[in-house]
Design a protein around this motif. Structure first.
Motif, PDB file in Angstrom:
ATOM      1  N   SER A  37      24.434  63.487  17.469  1.00 30.08           N
ATOM      2  CA  SER A  37      25.482  63.240  18.461  1.00 30.08           C
ATOM      3  C   SER A  37      26.882  63.582  17.949  1.00 30.08           C
ATOM      4  O   SER A  37      27.826  63.645  18.730  1.00 30.08           O
ATOM      5  CB  SER A  37      25.437  61.780  18.917  1.00 30.08           C
ATOM      6  N   ASP A  38      27.038  63.805  16.645  1.00 28.08           N
ATOM      7  CA  ASP A  38      28.334  64.191  16.080  1.00 28.08           C
ATOM      8  C   ASP A  38      28.662  65.669  16.324  1.00 28.08           C
ATOM      9  O   ASP A  38      29.787  66.089  16.094  1.00 28.08           O
ATOM     10  CB  ASP A  38      28.375  63.916  14.572  1.00 28.08           C
ATOM     11  N   PHE A  39      27.686  66.441  16.767  1.00 25.24           N
ATOM     12  CA  PHE A  39      27.881  67.876  16.994  1.00 25.24           C
ATOM     13  C   PHE A  39      28.099  68.149  18.470  1.00 25.24           C
ATOM     14  O   PHE A  39      27.301  67.741  19.312  1.00 25.24           O
ATOM     15  CB  PHE A  39      26.662  68.673  16.508  1.00 25.24           C
ATOM     16  N   ILE A  40      29.184  68.826  18.804  1.00 23.76           N
ATOM     17  CA  ILE A  40      29.446  69.267  20.168  1.00 23.76           C
ATOM     18  C   ILE A  40      29.315  70.790  20.157  1.00 23.76           C
ATOM     19  O   ILE A  40      30.143  71.495  19.563  1.00 23.76           O
ATOM     20  CB  ILE A  40      30.851  68.851  20.641  1.00 23.76           C
ATOM     21  N   LEU A  41      28.248  71.288  20.752  1.00 28.60           N
ATOM     22  CA  LEU A  41      27.964  72.712  20.721  1.00 28.60           C
ATOM     23  C   LEU A  41      28.623  73.427  21.889  1.00 28.60           C
ATOM     24  O   LEU A  41      28.738  72.876  22.981  1.00 28.60           O
ATOM     25  CB  LEU A  41      26.452  72.940  20.754  1.00 28.60           C
ATOM     26  N   GLY A  51      32.353  75.244  18.534  1.00 29.32           N
ATOM     27  CA  GLY A  51      31.896  73.883  18.738  1.00 29.32           C
ATOM     28  C   GLY A  51      32.742  72.945  17.890  1.00 29.32           C
ATOM     29  O   GLY A  51      33.717  73.356  17.275  1.00 29.32           O
ATOM     30  N   GLU A  52      32.339  71.686  17.847  1.00 31.59           N
ATOM     31  CA  GLU A  52      33.050  70.687  17.048  1.00 31.59           C
ATOM     32  C   GLU A  52      32.059  69.824  16.286  1.00 31.59           C
ATOM     33  O   GLU A  52      30.943  69.609  16.737  1.00 31.59           O
ATOM     34  CB  GLU A  52      33.861  69.748  17.943  1.00 31.59           C
TER      35      GLU A  52
END
Length: 65
Positions: A37-41, A51-52
């Motif tokens: 959930s820490d990855f924003i693709l 992404g972030e």
């Protein structure tokens, strides 16, 4: 770079996550605490988009030695 690593087969697919964590320069304690959930693709239809990675916690541990 990550697409080339992933193209190397099942071993490469596992190394993609390592490459992403290396690229964002997390500390070891931060990398150990990362969750999916820490990855924003970025959207798949935008290949040039970024992404972030949101580092929300750290688990620094000192070895006994």
């Amino acid at each position: 770079m990550l697409a080339a690593v992933a193209a190397q087969g099942s071993r490469g697919e596992h190394l993609v996550a390592y490459g992403a964590v290396y690229y964002v320069a997390t500390r070891p304690g931060e990398a150990a605490a990362l969750k999916e959930s820490d990855f924003i693709l970025p959207p798949e239809n935008e290949p040039e988009a970024w992404g972030e990675v949101l580092v929300s916690e750290s688990h620094p541990e000192v070895g006994g030695g």
